[in-house]
Design a protein around this motif. Structure first.
Motif, PDB file in Angstrom:
ATOM      1  N   ASN A   1       1.027  -1.293  -0.066  1.00 25.33           N
ATOM      2  CA  ASN A   1      -0.116   0.022  -0.107  1.00 25.33           C
ATOM      3  C   ASN A   1       1.166   1.229  -0.026  1.00 25.33           C
ATOM      4  OD1 ASN A   1      -2.337  -0.871  -0.318  1.00 25.33           O
ATOM      5  ND2 ASN A   1      -2.098  -1.581   2.240  1.00 25.33           N
TER       6      ASN A   1
ATOM      7  N   LYS B   1     -11.308   4.756   3.192  1.00 31.24           N
ATOM      8  CA  LYS B   1     -12.236   3.284   3.457  1.00 31.24           C
ATOM      9  C   LYS B   1     -13.484   3.674   4.283  1.00 31.24           C
ATOM     10  CE  LYS B   1      -9.849  -0.079   0.967  1.00 31.24           C
ATOM     11  NZ  LYS B   1      -9.011  -0.602   1.161  1.00 31.24           N
TER      12      LYS B   1
ATOM     13  N   TRP C   1     -11.848  -8.756   8.224  1.00 33.06           N
ATOM     14  CA  TRP C   1     -12.709  -9.035   6.466  1.00 33.06           C
ATOM     15  C   TRP C   1     -13.439  -7.946   6.061  1.00 33.06           C
ATOM     16  CZ3 TRP C   1      -8.753  -9.595   2.994  1.00 33.06           C
ATOM     17  CH2 TRP C   1      -7.520  -9.941   2.877  1.00 33.06           C
TER      18      TRP C   1
ATOM     19  N   GLU D   1     -15.980  -8.787  -3.184  1.00 30.98           N
ATOM     20  CA  GLU D   1     -15.166  -7.956  -3.225  1.00 30.98           C
ATOM     21  C   GLU D   1     -14.576  -8.055  -1.619  1.00 30.98           C
ATOM     22  OE1 GLU D   1     -14.831  -4.745  -5.527  1.00 30.98           O
ATOM     23  OE2 GLU D   1     -15.787  -4.337  -3.431  1.00 30.98           O
TER      24      GLU D   1
ATOM     25  N   SER E   1     -11.969  -7.455   1.288  1.00 33.39           N
ATOM     26  CA  SER E   1     -11.334  -6.038   1.649  1.00 33.39           C
ATOM     27  C   SER E   1     -10.752  -6.126   3.217  1.00 33.39           C
ATOM     28  CB  SER E   1     -11.093  -4.799   1.690  1.00 33.39           C
ATOM     29  OG  SER E   1     -12.386  -4.449   1.659  1.00 33.39           O
TER      30      SER E   1
ATOM     31  N   ARG F   1      -9.465  -5.092   6.734  1.00 38.54           N
ATOM     32  CA  ARG F   1     -10.004  -3.557   7.286  1.00 38.54           C
ATOM     33  C   ARG F   1      -9.780  -3.208   8.754  1.00 38.54           C
ATOM     34  NH1 ARG F   1     -13.560  -1.318   4.587  1.00 38.54           N
ATOM     35  NH2 ARG F   1     -13.709   0.358   5.677  1.00 38.54           N
TER      36      ARG F   1
END
Lengths: 120, 433
Positions: free
Chosen positions: A93, A110, B108, B151, B153, B155
């Motif tokens: 990242n 996010k 996740w 998806e 991701s 977190r």
């Protein structure tokens, strides 16, 4: 009821005798700290090495290999993955080095895990 | 209890499955494997045009959860194997789960995307940037439907809190915190906070020579957010109440079955080690799995279990060889049915055992593609211990100890079970026509 118990005990004792006959040097206290210490180091029961085996045993091919250092580890990984340059696990990242980061390069922000109280 | 079971086998090419877990609705089934991957299956909706596909589970999402890492201090590799997966209760359209390897826990988020925006101003539909000087008019992008994309991701990453290997994670009923347990310590986390955790149990002795037992499993109570239990390698369970003190080294309840000292052998402690502990859905009972049996405990009675079920008692006369091939250290899990009326655990030779607590009956079934056809009911198996082997019985000596079923899961509401047999996942359903 007594004989039933004894029948249950006898197989275990017989097995113990078998084991002691094969490996007379086996420690007295199986649950003692030696045993557990090895478990803590390896982390799983099935990679503990005992006094009578030379190599740590692994069930279902679990890895038990110790590496000399991180360079050794990375070379081993590189051979396995057949890459030119072994990666030491870079944080993908992060944008590093080459250029000044632009908004497109940065990871998207996010949204929060906690749902908004407004969302009822 | 003689249900008909249809069967769906899902072969996995690469890796050994290391954990299986249904989510709270049972619509999703997550599996983790030795290669650090998580595969999530979703139950298909009922479809009148394809009645046979009622309730089948198909792959919904696959992602790499953990990668192998290197511990620089010990010069050891940290395995990427997923030890446990636990789902968070669903709060919005997305699904969240915790997955852990030996050292790091990750949260996740699995979300669906079925729309995409079209008609951007600064780029073409194929992604190429448009020449800004050629743009003469502005347009508003519109949302168009697209093929469903799932998806995953990461977190949150909860790292660097465990010196020893993580064996359990458990989400609290408060939906805000969870615990993680390693061999000697249990930590309490807040799902939002990754840079610190609270140590609530520490059984590491000042002098490691005095170490006599390790933590083998831990779980939060399903309803009481202040209560959790942890099991040990000595066959004991401690129940702790977080209201009593910040550090729960002193238990509130101590569960141990008294042992007959005259029956003690070299193997006694090893086979008494508890490999899994699970609260019942009701919260009134808990179940423990040791090497040869599963025991049901009433939380109100610490002196002994209320039920003991023999899983494979015939192995007691094989303990010497099981010690030599390390099988005596296999860690079997156990699970409750949704109504707590039945319990299930695995065994060897791809056998698994189910105990109906009400009818007091048990059955041995096999997860194998060779020995049963899809959509056929499973035939009960029997292991022959004595001399004369009846037809269809299998003798103890011909059991395959490499085919072990360590991980099983039961749907929270229906009679659907997931059984992991090495690198194959089997899903069995109650056939109701």
């Amino acid at each position: 009821q007594d004989t039933q118990e004894k029948e249950g005990i006898l197989p275990e004792r017989a097995e113990e005798a078998k084991l002691k006959a094969k490996y007379p040097s086996l420690g007295q206290k199986p649950g003692g700290s030696d045993f557990l210490m090895k478990r803590l180091q390896k982390g799983v029961w099935d990679t503990i090495s005992y006094t009578f085996t030379s190599e740590p045993k692994g069930a279902l091919g679990m890895r038990t290999q110790k590496y000399f250092d991180s360079g050794d580890y990375n070379m081993a990984k590189a051979k396995m993955k057949n890459k030119q340059l072994p990666s030491a696990g870079p944080d993908k990242n992060l944008v590093t080095g080459d250029h000044i980061p632009t908004p497109q390069d940065l990871p998207q922000r996010k949204s929060s895990l906690v749902t908004s109280k407004l969302a009822g | 209890m003689q249900p008909l079971w249809s069967q769906q086998a899902v072969p996995r090419a690469a890796d050994i499955i290391s954990t299986v877990e249904f989510n709270h609705s049972g619509d999703l089934l997550a599996t983790g494997d030795k290669g650090g991957r998580v595969v999530i299956f979703q139950r298909e909706q009922e479809n009148k045009s394809r009645p046979h596909s009622r309730g089948e589970y198909n792959v919904y999402s696959t992602f790499q959860s953990h990668e192998p890492e290197f511990d620089y201090l010990k010069s050891l590799e940290i395995e990427e194997k997923i030890n446990k997966i636990r789902w968070l209760p669903q709060q919005n359209a997305a699904h969240f789960l915790l997955s852990t390897n030996d050292k790091t826990i990750k949260l996740w988020k699995i979300s669906e995307r079925d729309k995409r925006a079209e008609g951007y101003n600064l780029k073409d539909e194929d992604g190429r940037l448009r020449d800004p000087f050629r743009i003469t008019a502005l347009r508003v992008p519109i949302l168009k439907p697209m093929d469903l994309m799932v998806e995953a991701s990461p977190r949150r990453i909860f790292a660097n809190a465990h010196t020893y290997h993580i064996n359990s994670i458990s989400v609290n009923s408060d939906h805000e915190t969870y615990l993680s347990a390693d061999d000697l310590r249990i930590n309490l986390w807040h799902l939002e906070i990754t840079d610190r955790s609270f140590n609530i149990v520490d059984i590491k002795p000042a002098n490691m020579e005095e170490l006599t037992e390790v933590i083998t499993a831990a779980e939060f109570h399903p309803h009481q957010c202040n209560v959790f239990v942890y099991s040990s390698s000595k066959g004991t369970i401690r129940l702790c109440d977080m209201r009593s003190s910040a550090l729960c080294d002193r238990h509130s309840k101590f569960f141990e079955e008294p042992e007959d000292p005259s029956s003690r052998s070299f193997f006694s402690e090893i086979i008494s080690s508890i490999s899994d502990v699970k609260f019942s859905h009701s919260g009134r009972y808990m179940m423990t799995r040791d090497y040869l049996s599963v025991k049901v405990w009433d939380l109100n009675m610490e002196s002994r279990p209320v039920e003991t079920h023999q899983v494979h008692e015939y192995l007691r006369s094989k303990l010497c060889s099981l010690y030599e091939n390390d099988c005596i250290f296999d860690k079997f899990e156990c699970c409750w049915s949704g109504s707590d009326s039945a319990i299930m655990t695995g065994s060897y030779n791809n056998f698994f055992r189910m105990f109906d607590r009400n009818a007091r009956r048990d059955v041995t079934l096999e997860a194998s593609r060779e020995n049963s056809k899809p959509r056929a009911s499973l035939k009960p198996r029997k292991v022959c211990t004595g001399g004369k082997r009846k037809k269809d019985e299998i003798s103890v000596d011909s059991l395959d100890f490499n085919k072990k079923i360590l991980h099983t899961a039961w749907h929270p509401a229906e009679n659907i079970i997931a059984v992991a047999a090495t690198n194959n996942l089997y899903i069995f359903q109650d056939k109701v026509n």
